[in-house]
Design a protein around this motif. Structure first.
Motif, short mmCIF file in Angstrom:
data_model
loop_
_atom_site.label_atom_id
_atom_site.label_comp_id
_atom_site.label_asym_id
_atom_site.label_seq_id
_atom_site.Cartn_x
_atom_site.Cartn_y
_atom_site.Cartn_z
N UNK A 265 0.82 -1.20 0.00
CA UNK A 265 0.00 0.00 0.00
C UNK A 265 0.86 1.25 0.00
N UNK A 266 1.91 1.24 0.83
CA UNK A 266 2.75 2.44 0.96
C UNK A 266 3.50 2.75 -0.34
N UNK A 267 4.04 1.72 -0.99
CA UNK A 267 4.91 2.02 -2.14
C UNK A 267 4.15 2.23 -3.44
N UNK A 268 2.91 1.67 -3.58
CA UNK A 268 2.28 1.81 -4.90
C UNK A 268 0.77 1.70 -4.94
N UNK A 269 0.06 1.70 -3.80
CA UNK A 269 -1.38 1.47 -3.88
C UNK A 269 -2.08 2.10 -2.68
N UNK A 270 -2.37 3.40 -2.79
CA UNK A 270 -2.98 4.09 -1.66
C UNK A 270 -4.40 3.59 -1.39
N UNK A 271 -5.08 3.09 -2.43
CA UNK A 271 -6.44 2.56 -2.23
C UNK A 271 -6.37 1.29 -1.38
N UNK A 272 -5.36 0.48 -1.63
CA UNK A 272 -5.16 -0.74 -0.83
C UNK A 272 -4.85 -0.36 0.62
N UNK A 273 -4.08 0.71 0.81
CA UNK A 273 -3.77 1.14 2.18
C UNK A 273 -5.05 1.56 2.91
N UNK A 274 -5.89 2.27 2.19
CA UNK A 274 -7.19 2.65 2.80
C UNK A 274 -8.01 1.42 3.16
N UNK A 275 -8.01 0.44 2.23
CA UNK A 275 -8.74 -0.81 2.47
C UNK A 275 -8.18 -1.51 3.73
N UNK A 276 -6.85 -1.46 3.89
CA UNK A 276 -6.24 -2.08 5.07
C UNK A 276 -6.65 -1.34 6.34
N UNK A 277 -6.74 -0.01 6.26
CA UNK A 277 -7.16 0.77 7.43
C UNK A 277 -8.58 0.37 7.85
N UNK A 278 -9.43 0.11 6.86
CA UNK A 278 -10.81 -0.29 7.15
C UNK A 278 -10.88 -1.72 7.68
N UNK A 279 -10.03 -2.61 7.11
CA UNK A 279 -10.18 -4.04 7.38
C UNK A 279 -9.13 -4.64 8.33
N UNK A 280 -8.33 -3.78 8.99
CA UNK A 280 -7.24 -4.31 9.82
C UNK A 280 -7.74 -5.26 10.91
N UNK A 281 -8.85 -4.91 11.56
CA UNK A 281 -9.34 -5.77 12.64
C UNK A 281 -9.71 -7.15 12.11
N UNK A 282 -10.40 -7.18 10.98
CA UNK A 282 -10.79 -8.47 10.38
C UNK A 282 -9.57 -9.27 9.93
N UNK A 283 -8.58 -8.55 9.41
CA UNK A 283 -7.36 -9.22 8.95
C UNK A 283 -6.68 -9.91 10.13
N UNK A 284 -6.55 -9.18 11.24
CA UNK A 284 -5.89 -9.75 12.42
C UNK A 284 -6.74 -10.87 13.04
N UNK A 285 -8.07 -10.80 12.81
CA UNK A 285 -8.96 -11.87 13.32
C UNK A 285 -8.98 -13.06 12.35
N UNK A 286 -8.18 -12.97 11.28
CA UNK A 286 -8.05 -14.05 10.28
C UNK A 286 -9.38 -14.35 9.58
N UNK A 287 -10.14 -13.33 9.32
CA UNK A 287 -11.34 -13.47 8.51
C UNK A 287 -10.92 -14.01 7.13
N UNK A 288 -11.51 -15.14 6.73
CA UNK A 288 -11.03 -15.84 5.53
C UNK A 288 -11.08 -14.96 4.29
N UNK A 289 -12.18 -14.26 4.10
CA UNK A 289 -12.34 -13.44 2.90
C UNK A 289 -11.33 -12.31 2.86
#
Lengths: 381, 381
Positions: B208-232
């Motif tokens: 996200x930092x080097x080439x995809x600001x939209x992905x970084x925003x998506x990570x900001x929104x989905x960080x909790x789910x990512x850490x909770x290992x949400x499959x999707x």
């Protein structure tokens, strides 16, 4: 005689022959020249164009260093290039992890970078070790071959095979990694011990046997001059050998096909080297004795006549090379050959001779016939 | 979002995403697929098409073996393929010559051949070691990546960087060697320790930092789910990361240009890992703290605003990653960074941020500003 492109340059009364190894038909940094001549090491322009940075690592050994390192270093320093010398112990038994790590330690201690070329100045062992170090240091740095033995000039410095031995087999660990340039100075052969010169001749004879009967005839005529290190004959023998090696490597860089023919005598030869202890038999000596076993096996398979077998033996004898392999016992031979890289699907593959000038790969050799050859055609060690 | 070709396959209610790494536009054996999904390890056809012979070596470690080796072996045996397991000790400190030789010893003892594929089943250390073994055993054998950590799935298993550490520096010895296929089964992340999951997230944030600001925003929104290992969310994070890695590697396989951007935070990060002792800080943790130093340096060079620096810090904190590097002293940092492969012509090159979503390489950082950042933005270790 051959169609491969080459050019001849006359410079300071020294005739230099240049062969190019072309992996692609378009200009590509993987294509590289082989310069062959008496005194090419003194022609600074041949190496300087491959040294964009003002630093170069030179790997050599304790035997070659006093002969050529100082001369090469002085030439480079005169052109503003700083050499970083790395001097290894001499011998096949040092072609291992420990010595490879000596190179890495020195490169790191001297802070050599991704753009710093590494030169191999020496014979096959130095070339294989240095080439593998160049292939893997920082995941790959520019590599230059300056072969100073006949074996290295006609075989190991061309084609990109690099590597080290493992206690369980020769050249088991390595990489395909092409040099940027090969400088084969036949003047460096003046200091080569007689026995090593003869071992190099074994690989020259190999090219005649596997694909060039006219070259083999030429070698029969010129063997005495070759052994006497006649400059013109040496250059022609190296040139013709490099041309064959280049053609084969261009066609099959990673040994999935025709390149296997270069292993004539090597399956047996590696077993001999391994059994006797690396370095006791020189590689070329083991290849000569191994090739005789391959020729005898070919004759027993009715591929080649007895006359041709004896013609090969006679040429090896004139070159002062062994023509009878040691009797290791069939079981030991099979075991040692089973470790060879030429095993496929559990079957032993052999490079055999259909006639002088034509080799083939066969994987249908009856085990009984192989065993008989190993008994009948070897002498007690 | 991205244009890179990919396909989605629905099979047994498991959604599998496939990205292809294309080095050429024509079919070529160097191009390879990355299959990403929950349960791809159970889809035997994904791996079987890459196992033409009835044998495969599987390299893993003592942690991963009890979790997945038996399952993988049973699946292969059920399809008539004999697995040769090679189990290494676990940890970054074993990413060295000695462990590499354990692999070679086992391959030779089991008489693995040029056509026998080698599978890396594990995290980045297993993948790097196994890939380097595959690149150099018999000068190269087929290689398959089955990454079982998040870091390996989003970064190290894609792109062909293989290698080992040297006492004087990380990843100093290695090769560029591409796998035939990558199988990223997000189900294997269920057993991953929390700390390692978070370390993997550091490399995802990097894209996200080097080439995809939209992905970084998506990570900001989905960080909790990512850490909770949400499959999707996991599959999408791995997919998007692999797509970026594939695009960069396709454009610059051997890191002569754009690939260097992937080293954001790594020059500092490697120094931290080296100074603290390999394995004490996880790679992803060192990259997070190193990226904060790169961001602070970027801000001091007026390339990026303070707001953006704090936005990055906040995301790392939410991911449970360190945001302050240890104070090693400027001299030690400089020394350790000088050994890094990113040195060119003696100058230190840094990957810095112009903004979130755009990184650049700069080699004109004033030494004084670097020193000041290293003092102001670190804490005593």
């Amino acid at each position: 005689m051959q169609s491969k492109s080459e050019k001849t340059t006359l410079r300071e009364h020294v005739e230099t022959r240049t062969i190019t190894v072309n992996f692609t038909s378009v200009p590509d940094e993987r294509n590289y020249p082989i310069h062959i001549g008496n005194g090419v090491l003194s022609q600074s322009d041949l190496i300087l164009s491959h040294l964009p940075k003002k630093r170069v690592a030179i790997v050599t050994n304790t035997i070659v260093a006093p002969l050529y390192l100082e001369k090469l270093s002085a030439m480079l320093e005169g052109q503003g290039v700083a050499p970083v010398p790395i001097i290894l112990p001499d011998g096949e038994k040092y072609k291992n992890w420990e010595t490879l790590n000596l190179i890495f330690d020195a490169l790191l201690a001297q802070r050599c970078e991704r753009s710093t070329p590494i030169v191999a100045l020496g014979g096959g062992v130095v070339g294989d070790l240095t080439g593998f170090a160049a292939a893997t240091y920082l995941r790959g740095v520019p590599f230059i071959q300056i072969p100073t033995t006949l074996l290295a000039q006609v075989d190991s410095s061309v084609g990109g095979k690099t590597g080290i031995n493992h206690p369980l087999g020769k050249n088991m660990i390595g990489a395909f990694y092409q040099p940027r340039v090969v400088l084969a100075d036949t003047a460096t052969l003046d200091t080569l011990p007689e026995r090593e010169l003869r071992a190099g001749v074994a690989e020259i004879i190999k090219y005649g046997l596997i694909r060039d009967s006219i070259f083999l005839e030429w070698l029969e005529v010129n063997m005495a001059k070759l052994l006497a290190r006649d400059a013109t004959v040496l250059i022609e023998a190296v040139r013709r050998s490099c041309m064959h090696k280049a053609e084969i490597v261009e066609a099959d860089e990673r040994e999935s096909g025709v390149r296997a023919l270069l292993n004539l005598g090597h399956t047996f030869g590696h077993a001999i080297e391994n059994a006797m202890g690396y370095g006791k038999w020189l590689h070329g000596e083991a290849v000569a004795a191994g090739t005789m076993l391959a020729a005898e096996l070919s004759q027993r398979l009715h591929m080649m006549g007895k006359d041709d077998v004896e013609r090969i033996r006679k040429l090896y004898l004139r070159a002062g090379l062994p023509t009878v392999a040691p009797n290791l016992g069939t079981k030991k031979y099979l075991h040692l050959m089973g470790l060879d890289k030429k095993v496929e699907g559990g079957k032993l593959r052999f490079v055999l001779l259909k006639r002088i000038g034509e080799a083939v790969v066969r994987s249908d050799v009856p085990a009984e016939m192989l065993a008989r050859t190993l008994v009948e055609c070897t002498h007690d060690a």
